[in-house]
Scaffold this motif. Sequence first.
Motif, PDB file in Angstrom:
ATOM      1  N   ASP A  36      38.646  39.608  35.458  1.00 14.17           N
ATOM      2  CA  ASP A  36      37.973  38.562  34.694  1.00 14.17           C
ATOM      3  C   ASP A  36      38.968  37.516  34.207  1.00 14.17           C
ATOM      4  OD1 ASP A  36      35.472  39.714  34.927  1.00 14.17           O
ATOM      5  OD2 ASP A  36      35.760  40.981  33.172  1.00 14.17           O
ATOM      6  N   LEU A  37      40.174  37.987  33.816  1.00 11.46           N
ATOM      7  CA  LEU A  37      41.157  37.065  33.280  1.00 11.46           C
ATOM      8  C   LEU A  37      41.686  36.100  34.333  1.00 11.46           C
ATOM      9  CD1 LEU A  37      43.255  39.423  30.981  1.00 11.46           C
ATOM     10  CD2 LEU A  37      41.836  37.524  30.250  1.00 11.46           C
ATOM     11  N   ALA A  74      39.584  31.936  35.719  1.00 13.21           N
ATOM     12  CA  ALA A  74      39.137  30.881  34.814  1.00 13.21           C
ATOM     13  C   ALA A  74      38.760  29.613  35.557  1.00 13.21           C
ATOM     14  CB  ALA A  74      40.228  30.583  33.780  1.00 13.21           C
ATOM     15  N   MET A 100      38.897  27.818  28.348  1.00 12.79           N
ATOM     16  CA  MET A 100      39.502  28.424  29.528  1.00 12.79           C
ATOM     17  C   MET A 100      40.552  27.528  30.172  1.00 12.79           C
ATOM     18  SD  MET A 100      36.629  30.835  31.280  1.00 12.79           S
ATOM     19  CE  MET A 100      35.212  29.760  31.199  1.00 12.79           C
ATOM     20  N   GLN A 147      40.064  36.022  23.530  1.00  5.17           N
ATOM     21  CA  GLN A 147      39.727  36.144  24.951  1.00  5.17           C
ATOM     22  C   GLN A 147      40.024  34.850  25.696  1.00  5.17           C
ATOM     23  OE1 GLN A 147      35.653  37.339  25.518  1.00  5.17           O
ATOM     24  NE2 GLN A 147      36.232  39.470  25.843  1.00  5.17           N
ATOM     25  N   LEU A 203      42.694  34.244  28.793  1.00  4.48           N
ATOM     26  CA  LEU A 203      42.219  33.691  30.059  1.00  4.48           C
ATOM     27  C   LEU A 203      42.973  32.408  30.409  1.00  4.48           C
ATOM     28  CD1 LEU A 203      39.917  34.529  32.001  1.00  4.48           C
ATOM     29  CD2 LEU A 203      38.429  32.966  30.783  1.00  4.48           C
ATOM     30  N   LEU A 236      33.105  30.402  28.571  1.00  7.66           N
ATOM     31  CA  LEU A 236      33.426  31.813  28.406  1.00  7.66           C
ATOM     32  C   LEU A 236      32.445  32.478  27.459  1.00  7.66           C
ATOM     33  CD1 LEU A 236      35.283  34.326  28.539  1.00  7.66           C
ATOM     34  CD2 LEU A 236      36.618  33.302  26.697  1.00  7.66           C
TER      35      LEU A 236
END
Length: 337
Positions: A5-6, A9, A43, A67, A71, A117
């Motif tokens: 997921d990271l 972006a 992001m 988060q 990211l 996000l």
Amino acid sequence: MDQHDLGDAATRHTPVLLQRCLDLLAPALAADGSVMVDSTLGMGGHTEGVLRAFPHVRVVGIDRDPQALALAGRRLAPFGDRFTGVHAVYDEIGEVLDGLGIDHVQGVLMDLGVSSLQLDERERGFSYAHDAPLDMRMDASRGQTAADVVNGYDERDLARVLRVYGEERFAARIARSVVRAREKAPLTRTGELVDLVRASIPAATRKTGGHPAKRTFQALRIEVNGELEVLERALPASVEALAVGGRIVVEAYHSLEDRLVKRTLAAGATSSAPPDLPVEPETHAPYLRLVTRGAEEADEAELARNPRAQSVRLRAAERIRPTPDHLRGPQPGRRAA
């Protein structure tokens, strides 16, 4: 959020009006050693655009969402020490810059509102389209949640939040329904709230104006995160962070935000001298110059690329002189000049 997921972006986020932001910032970022603050990093789309377009510029990215910082940090790692990410709320811009040993910057960019996000992470509770916990905190590690608001505010305060921050016509009816429902059991899920809101709005009204819960969710998000109070502090603090010749570019997404932006920039671009003075004292001359005519909106090409640009209102200004002492408010946390 896992490592996969990271890493994506860039594919998950299309920055709004990126080229227009770059064009507006370009005159301020022309010199070597220029620094820009991305006050709402998200992001990292706008920051990546700036770092690519201006190879001599350093960007300080601020975000309250850990988060988002993780990211964006991964996305921007190829730029090395030209990017610095800071976990803070953007009204703390003065303290952030002091901590980095930076007196003034050449650019400030604010892309307000909820990030891709936060909308895409279902469990954050920002979206009325998915059932999730009633959270809505931009920084999930602290502060009250949307559940705290809907279960803890009295009917009058809840109606005020919905009416003022959501511009919701049926605020009183929705608040009454929420209070009645929570007497049986606390509201904990977004799906429960969506059903309550839908039932509180007349059927004829539900046929137009988009999702019936849109305004309620906007209002709760603004309340939970103190968005307007933060923006009201952040705008003057950001202007004070600008060097002469520096530019501030702000993208707002609803009328309450845009009104604050318009008011702050217009005040700086207007003489503070009494209108009946025959000669304007230098200390009352404007310290900002507006570089957009009113609020700019996304064109059809931008909307085709990025539907989230639908409601954007972009304004920009350039600092042309220091703020006169009598107009400069206290700057909490900043060193004395």
